[in-house]
Structures are given as C-alpha cells and as structure tokens.
Design a protein around this motif. Structure first.
Motif, PDB file in Angstrom:
ATOM      1  N   ALA A  72       0.806  -1.223   0.000  1.00  0.00           N
ATOM      2  CA  ALA A  72       0.000   0.000   0.000  1.00  0.00           C
ATOM      3  C   ALA A  72       0.834   1.265   0.000  1.00  0.00           C
ATOM      4  CB  ALA A  72      -0.947  -0.001   1.198  1.00  0.00           C
ATOM      5  N   ASP A  73       1.992   1.219   0.688  1.00  0.00           N
ATOM      6  CA  ASP A  73       2.828   2.422   0.773  1.00  0.00           C
ATOM      7  C   ASP A  73       3.828   2.495  -0.376  1.00  0.00           C
ATOM      8  OD1 ASP A  73       4.495   0.387   1.496  1.00  0.00           O
ATOM      9  OD2 ASP A  73       5.076   1.209   3.439  1.00  0.00           O
ATOM     10  N   GLY A  74       3.736   1.564  -1.332  1.00  0.00           N
ATOM     11  CA  GLY A  74       4.588   1.593  -2.504  1.00  0.00           C
ATOM     12  C   GLY A  74       5.983   1.031  -2.302  1.00  0.00           C
ATOM     13  N   PHE A  75       6.242   0.466  -1.109  1.00  0.00           N
ATOM     14  CA  PHE A  75       7.573  -0.070  -0.828  1.00  0.00           C
ATOM     15  C   PHE A  75       7.439  -1.414  -0.141  1.00  0.00           C
ATOM     16  CE2 PHE A  75      11.260  -0.420   2.121  1.00  0.00           C
ATOM     17  CZ  PHE A  75      12.245  -0.589   1.154  1.00  0.00           C
ATOM     18  N   TYR A  76       8.132  -2.406  -0.678  1.00  0.00           N
ATOM     19  CA  TYR A  76       8.114  -3.750  -0.108  1.00  0.00           C
ATOM     20  C   TYR A  76       9.321  -3.898   0.805  1.00  0.00           C
ATOM     21  CZ  TYR A  76       7.425  -8.860  -0.078  1.00  0.00           C
ATOM     22  OH  TYR A  76       7.192 -10.177   0.286  1.00  0.00           O
ATOM     23  N   HIS A  77       9.084  -3.722   2.093  1.00  0.00           N
ATOM     24  CA  HIS A  77      10.161  -3.707   3.070  1.00  0.00           C
ATOM     25  C   HIS A  77      10.666  -5.132   3.325  1.00  0.00           C
ATOM     26  CE1 HIS A  77      12.204  -3.003   6.931  1.00  0.00           C
ATOM     27  NE2 HIS A  77      12.215  -1.726   6.605  1.00  0.00           N
ATOM     28  N   PRO A  78      11.974  -5.315   3.526  1.00  0.00           N
ATOM     29  CA  PRO A  78      12.507  -6.651   3.820  1.00  0.00           C
ATOM     30  C   PRO A  78      11.818  -7.321   5.006  1.00  0.00           C
ATOM     31  CG  PRO A  78      14.307  -5.148   3.335  1.00  0.00           C
ATOM     32  CD  PRO A  78      13.057  -4.314   3.380  1.00  0.00           C
ATOM     33  N   SER A  79      11.421  -6.529   6.008  1.00  0.00           N
ATOM     34  CA  SER A  79      10.731  -7.108   7.160  1.00  0.00           C
ATOM     35  C   SER A  79       9.356  -7.640   6.766  1.00  0.00           C
ATOM     36  CB  SER A  79      10.581  -6.063   8.273  1.00  0.00           C
ATOM     37  OG  SER A  79      11.843  -5.677   8.776  1.00  0.00           O
ATOM     38  N   GLU A  80       8.712  -6.957   5.822  1.00  0.00           N
ATOM     39  CA  GLU A  80       7.427  -7.449   5.336  1.00  0.00           C
ATOM     40  C   GLU A  80       7.608  -8.742   4.546  1.00  0.00           C
ATOM     41  OE1 GLU A  80       4.880  -3.317   4.804  1.00  0.00           O
ATOM     42  OE2 GLU A  80       6.388  -3.847   3.288  1.00  0.00           O
ATOM     43  N   ASN A  81       8.686  -8.803   3.776  1.00  0.00           N
ATOM     44  CA  ASN A  81       8.959 -10.026   3.017  1.00  0.00           C
ATOM     45  C   ASN A  81       9.190 -11.197   3.969  1.00  0.00           C
ATOM     46  OD1 ASN A  81       9.747 -11.334   0.312  1.00  0.00           O
ATOM     47  ND2 ASN A  81      11.534 -11.761   1.577  1.00  0.00           N
ATOM     48  N   GLU A  82       9.954 -10.948   5.024  1.00  0.00           N
ATOM     49  CA  GLU A  82      10.222 -11.998   6.013  1.00  0.00           C
ATOM     50  C   GLU A  82       8.929 -12.430   6.702  1.00  0.00           C
ATOM     51  OE1 GLU A  82      12.873 -12.638  10.098  1.00  0.00           O
ATOM     52  OE2 GLU A  82      13.198 -10.883   8.819  1.00  0.00           O
ATOM     53  N   PHE A  83       8.106 -11.457   7.060  1.00  0.00           N
ATOM     54  CA  PHE A  83       6.818 -11.724   7.703  1.00  0.00           C
ATOM     55  C   PHE A  83       5.942 -12.588   6.793  1.00  0.00           C
ATOM     56  CE2 PHE A  83       2.424 -10.909   8.628  1.00  0.00           C
ATOM     57  CZ  PHE A  83       2.319 -10.640   9.979  1.00  0.00           C
ATOM     58  N   LEU A  84       5.788 -12.167   5.547  1.00  0.00           N
ATOM     59  CA  LEU A  84       4.910 -12.874   4.620  1.00  0.00           C
ATOM     60  C   LEU A  84       5.436 -14.266   4.277  1.00  0.00           C
ATOM     61  CD1 LEU A  84       3.988  -9.895   2.300  1.00  0.00           C
ATOM     62  CD2 LEU A  84       2.400 -11.206   3.714  1.00  0.00           C
ATOM     63  N   ARG A  85       6.733 -14.381   4.118  1.00  0.00           N
ATOM     64  CA  ARG A  85       7.309 -15.697   3.828  1.00  0.00           C
ATOM     65  C   ARG A  85       7.059 -16.654   4.995  1.00  0.00           C
ATOM     66  NH1 ARG A  85      11.151 -17.277   0.101  1.00  0.00           N
ATOM     67  NH2 ARG A  85      11.788 -15.129  -0.325  1.00  0.00           N
ATOM     68  N   ASP A  86       7.177 -16.149   6.217  1.00  0.00           N
ATOM     69  CA  ASP A  86       6.964 -16.989   7.391  1.00  0.00           C
ATOM     70  C   ASP A  86       5.499 -17.415   7.496  1.00  0.00           C
ATOM     71  OD1 ASP A  86       7.822 -18.351   9.686  1.00  0.00           O
ATOM     72  OD2 ASP A  86       7.251 -16.701  10.991  1.00  0.00           O
ATOM     73  N   VAL A  87       4.572 -16.467   7.274  1.00  0.00           N
ATOM     74  CA  VAL A  87       3.151 -16.809   7.318  1.00  0.00           C
ATOM     75  C   VAL A  87       2.817 -17.813   6.213  1.00  0.00           C
ATOM     76  CG1 VAL A  87       0.800 -15.920   7.026  1.00  0.00           C
ATOM     77  CG2 VAL A  87       2.450 -14.655   8.416  1.00  0.00           C
TER      78      VAL A  87
END
Length: 232
Positions: A122-137
């Motif tokens: 939504a904010d136009g930036f895919y943060h590494p922490s978000e990638n880690e979060f989503l990969r884990d989920v």
C-alpha cells in the motif's frame, strides 16, 4: 448483525480471557468462518503493517480496500485494527490457528495471503521485514516456495514477473498442464467460489485483480496478445 459486530464479540471474548483456540473453535463452521477469516486479515494485516516499524495511512487505507467497510461499521473496524497493530508479536499464533481451521481448504489461505500482500504494498515499498513476515506466514500456511513467489510476482513490481511465476507453474510444464492449472485458478477466483470458502463478501474485490493477472499470464504463455479474457 454486521460482520464487524461479530468480530468485536469474538475479540471481546479474547479480551475477557478466553483462549484463542477456543474462540477459533467456535468459528470453525460456516457462516462463522467468515468471521475467522476477517479476524485473520485484521490481525495479520495490522501486525504486518507494523513489521516495517510504522503503520502508514496508506496501509490503513489498503485494509479498507480489502474490506469494503460500511460507514456505520467504520468505528468498530478501526478499533479492531488498532488493537491488532500494537506490535508484531503473536502473529504466528494467529497464523497457525487459521491454518488449522482451513487445513482442508488451502485456497482460502491463498486468498488471505493476497490480502496481506495488498496491504504490504500500500505504501509503494516492499520492506525486507514485510517479506520476512509474509514468507513466514506462507510457510505456516503450508504453501510451497513456488506459491509464495507467485503471489510476490503479482503484487511486488520489482519481483521477477514472468508469466510462469505468476501462474505458479514450471516453465518446463506442457501447454496442457499449464492450461489445466490456469482453468483451476479461474474457477477458484470466481466470487461465488470464494464466498463458499468462507471469504467475506467485503473482501471479494481482490478477486478482480487476481483474475486479470492470471488471465494476462495465460495469454502471454498461450501467445494471445489481445485482451486478458483467457479462452476456457
């Protein structure tokens, strides 16, 4: 009774000391699975929005796009989101509970992951922490790496976006195998099929984007350069 009233009641039970497992056990059967799905999006979406260190207005707006919230439900939805986004801790427990609930229906878990990716971008930036979060989920949900990469390819502009990755198939697969997989995705993305799986009507808007993405990928593979209508 509105969806958000039912969500508030479930969260009130948690606040009063009832275990997360007991609450989700009550929501295991239709139509209450729609409440469980919504709680999962609320809790995981809010906690993921916090994963990069801040919750932006854009991320909150994206949540509102996943769920088309009626004006009379706005206050309740805001309370639920604000409660869940206080920190990132505890998301894995929610993820495991929702995986257990939908263990016999992995397509619903994919629906949920799409909502989370929508909020992440939504904010136009895919943060590494978000990638880690989503990969884990995604891992907790039992998805393969190929499934995770397919979702990321559809939502993250800088991710590899070849049509095979978007469809979640191998480039070595035969045309017939790819066509069969594409048709299955089209059937799963139909709004009636999503509602039958327990996805709230408020969240069906994401299906429109998915249908466009998968049809465009199939057209590229199939050599159709016109529209993204497919051809079943």
């Amino acid at each position: 009774m509105s969806l958000w009233t039912r969500i508030s009641e479930a969260l009130a039970a948690l606040a009063n000391g009832e275990s997360l497992g007991a609450v989700f056990d009550r929501l295991r059967s239709p139509p209450e699975r729609t409440v469980a799905f919504a709680i999962a999006v609320v809790a995981l979406g809010a906690k993921m929005a916090k994963a990069d260190g801040q919750v932006t207005r854009d991320e909150v707006s994206a949540f509102r796009e996943v769920f088309q919230i009626a004006r009379e439900d706005e206050a309740g939805a805001a309370r639920v989101f604000n409660l869940a986004r206080q920190d990132v801790g505890g998301y894995d427990d929610y993820a495991r509970r929702i995986q257990k609930m939908f263990a016999d229906d992995p397509t619903t878990l994919c629906d949920l992951m799409e909502g989370l990716f929508h909020i992440a971008m939504a904010d136009g930036f895919y943060h590494p922490s978000e990638n880690e979060f989503l990969r884990d989920v995604s891992r907790i949900f039992g998805q393969s790496e190929q499934q995770f990469l397919a979702l990321r390819a559809r939502f993250v502009p800088e991710a590899p976006r070849d049509p095979y990755t978007v469809l979640g198939v191998s480039a070595d697969a035969s045309k017939d195998e790819i066509r069969k997989h594409w048709r299955q995705l089209v059937r799963e993305t139909h709004p009636d099929a999503m509602i039958a799986r327990g996805v709230p009507e408020e969240a069906i808007r994401l299906a429109e984007k998915k249908m466009i993405d998968i049809n465009r990928a199939w057209d590229q593979i199939n050599g159709c350069c016109g529209n993204a209508s497919g051809h079943l």
